[in-house]
Design an enzyme around this catalytic site. Structure first.
Site, PDB file in Angstrom:
ATOM      1  CE1 TYR B  50      24.610   6.329  44.073  1.00  0.00           C
ATOM      2  CE2 TYR B  50      25.061   8.270  42.743  1.00  0.00           C
ATOM      3  CZ  TYR B  50      24.195   7.532  43.532  1.00  0.00           C
ATOM      4  OH  TYR B  50      22.923   8.002  43.794  1.00  0.00           O
ATOM      5  CD  GLU B  51      30.863   1.694  47.320  1.00  0.00           C
ATOM      6  OE1 GLU B  51      31.263   2.342  48.284  1.00  0.00           O
ATOM      7  OE2 GLU B  51      30.282   0.607  47.420  1.00  0.00           O
ATOM      8  CB  SER B  52      30.313   1.987  40.557  1.00  0.00           C
ATOM      9  OG  SER B  52      29.517   3.149  40.412  1.00  0.00           O
ATOM     10  N   GLY B  53      32.764   4.432  40.660  1.00  0.00           N
ATOM     11  CA  GLY B  53      33.606   5.270  39.817  1.00  0.00           C
ATOM     12  C   GLY B  53      32.826   6.332  39.069  1.00  0.00           C
TER      13      GLY B  53
END
Lengths: 269, 251
Positions: B50-53
């Site tokens: 997920y792009e939140s890391g």
């Protein structure tokens, strides 16, 4: 060295009309209380910066604090649209909102360049999209070594960056853990910075993997318990998902929003 | 076989497209539902990014957003956003980018920016790009999942937020894009794949009970169907049960 101030003092001192202001956070640790204090103090003509402007940006925009937004994804996460943002873009209400639009990768790299003291960042991105045509902040660049066409984006250096974290000590050293987004880069890229924290403690207990912003890298710290609500602070409280859904109803309607704003500022319409 | 909805068929068909052991860059909404269902059915070792890391997230319920604490709590690692884009996505380490869209055109170009031809005076302002442009550019391949209608499946998108196949086969190579781009589109009516010669999206499978005319009617260009048009296998009891448990746990 960071000074420990009250939230009201910190906003009064650090955020001025016309400033470029980044309130960063990635669903987690959104500095909501600081955003509300900016609304209460009536700042105007701000250029707001954030990768993922969510409801606190919707509130700042609806309250007329912003004249420009630099962003990469503007929505109410898991719920839908930001209606105050849409109203400002589509109908200039309450004031026109200029936008400077990027992708997440572009924004993240702009902060990295800002934090690194460089004028721009390079990425392999935006190719083939209509985004570069809408802004002069996305430009092609040729690699001097391979000749490859890449993309350059200018550094973001906000006048002030505000983030929320779990803890600070009395000297103003900040400890933050969980999803850290671009908080570190945004603080280091800024001329001034404010970190609101859940609590100020005598001594920071070491937490492996936690991000530490040393006191000398931060301008001010303000203790604001639940300062990220309705977003969440890992180790302190959960996200209030119902509040995000409720915001959809309030933000959708100008009159409902005006009532909300009056409640926040204590000014009767 | 129990009754199921078109949305359930879509989520299940999308989940089936993800292979065991793949890494998948997951967008929120339908892609996240499909990816989490795949982990519970045939692909327990699917790596969700997920792009939140959050790398290797294993949520016990559907996350409400890409920054949901459940993703961080269950991830192999939580890294900064610059790291997830620069170190993990950009070099082409991720197998599949799984994206949604507001508009998709016949060459798989995605719009999530504005509806209307004037960017500065849009009919509808959408959330914007997020991570999608570079996901679409850098993952080895891209799957797109969205409900099909004339409004969403258009001849040409109003704004190219994320590049698919441009104006046809060869455009990606000319621009130096490294990934294969959209190789599969999953809708509530069927599956589409780019034609091997022209890259135009072509119907390759119909979901059970759906007629070809229905899909043609819900498409904003003259949709071609593959010569060997197949029917998607109906959801199994197990797939339906697990999907419903997942949806319920997310509420």
């Amino acid at each position: 060295m960071a000074r420990v101030l009250s939230l009201g003092e910190a906003i009064a001192e650090l955020v001025h009309d016309g400033d470029t202001v980044a309130l960063e956070g990635f669903t987690h640790l959104i500095p909501v209380a600081a955003g509300h204090e900016i609304i209460r103090q009536g700042r105007r003509n701000l250029t707001l910066v954030r990768m993922t402007p969510d409801i606190v940006y919707d509130q700042l925009i609806g309250a007329g604090c912003a004249s420009k937004l630099i962003f990469s994804w503007g929505g109410n996460p898991g719920v839908g649209s930001l209606h105050r943002f849409r109203d400002a873009v589509q109908h200039s209400w309450p004031v026109p909102l200029e936008i400077e639009e990027h992708s997440h990768a572009g924004m993240a790299n702009r902060y990295v360049a800002g934090a690194s003291g460089l004028p721009f960042a390079v990425l392999r991105g935006y190719t083939g999209t209509d985004l570069p045509a809408q802004t002069d902040t996305i430009k092609p660049i040729t690699c001097p070594f391979t000749g490859e066409q890449l993309t350059a984006v200018p550094a973001l250096n906000p006048d002030v960056t505000i983030v929320h974290a779990q803890r600070a000590d009395r000297a103003g050293n900040v400890q933050l853990w969980g999803i850290a987004g671009v908080q570190k880069e945004a603080v280091l890229a800024a001329k001034r910075s404010l970190v609101t924290v859940e609590e100020v403690v005598d001594e920071l207990e070491p937490r492996p993997g936690a991000l530490v912003l040393p006191s000398w890298a931060v301008t001010a710290v303000a203790e604001v318990p639940r300062g990220a609500a309705p977003s969440y602070a890992a180790g302190y409280y959960e996200r209030d998902n119902a509040a995000y859904q409720t915001w959809d109803e309030i933000g959708r309607d100008r009159e409902e929003f005006a009532k909300w704003l009056n409640d926040l500022t204590g000014v009767k319409a | 076989m129990s009754e199921y909805t078109a949305d359930e068929m879509m989520s299940i068909a999308a989940a089936r497209a993800l292979g065991e052991g793949m890494s998948c860059f997951v967008g929120i909404g339908l892609p996240s539902t499909a990816a989490n269902l795949a982990r519970r059915t045939h692909a327990p070792n699917l790596t969700l990014i997920y792009e939140s890391g959050c790398l290797g997230a294993k949520p016990s319920r559907l996350p409400l957003s890409i920054g949901d604490g459940e993703l961080a709590d269950t991830a192999d690692a939580v890294v900064s956003v610059p790291e997830v884009f620069n170190y993990w996505l950009q070099p082409g380490r991720i197998d599949v980018g799984f994206l949604g869209a507001a508009q998709l055109d016949k060459f798989g170009n995605i719009n999530t920016t504005v509806i209307g031809s004037d960017y500065h005076d849009p009919k509808v302002r959408l959330p914007g790009a997020g991570g999608a442009p570079e996901i679409a550019a850098s993952c080895k391949e891209v799957f797109v999942v969205l409900r099909q209608s004339k409004r969403t499946f258009v001849d040409k998108v109003d704004f190219v937020t994320s590049f698919g196949h441009g104006t046809g086969r060869g455009d990606r190579e000319r621009l130096g894009l490294r990934g294969a781009g959209p190789t599969l589109v999953v809708t509530d009516l069927g599956l589409m794949r780019p034609d091997p010669d022209t890259a135009e999206l072509t119907l390759t499978e119909l979901h059970p009970g759906i007629e070809l005319e229905q899909v043609v009617e819900a498409t904003g260009w003259t949709l071609k169907a593959a010569a060997d048009l197949k029917t998607t296998p109906a959801p199994t009891e197990r797939e339906l049960t697990l999907l419903r448990e997942l949806k319920k746990a997310g509420e």
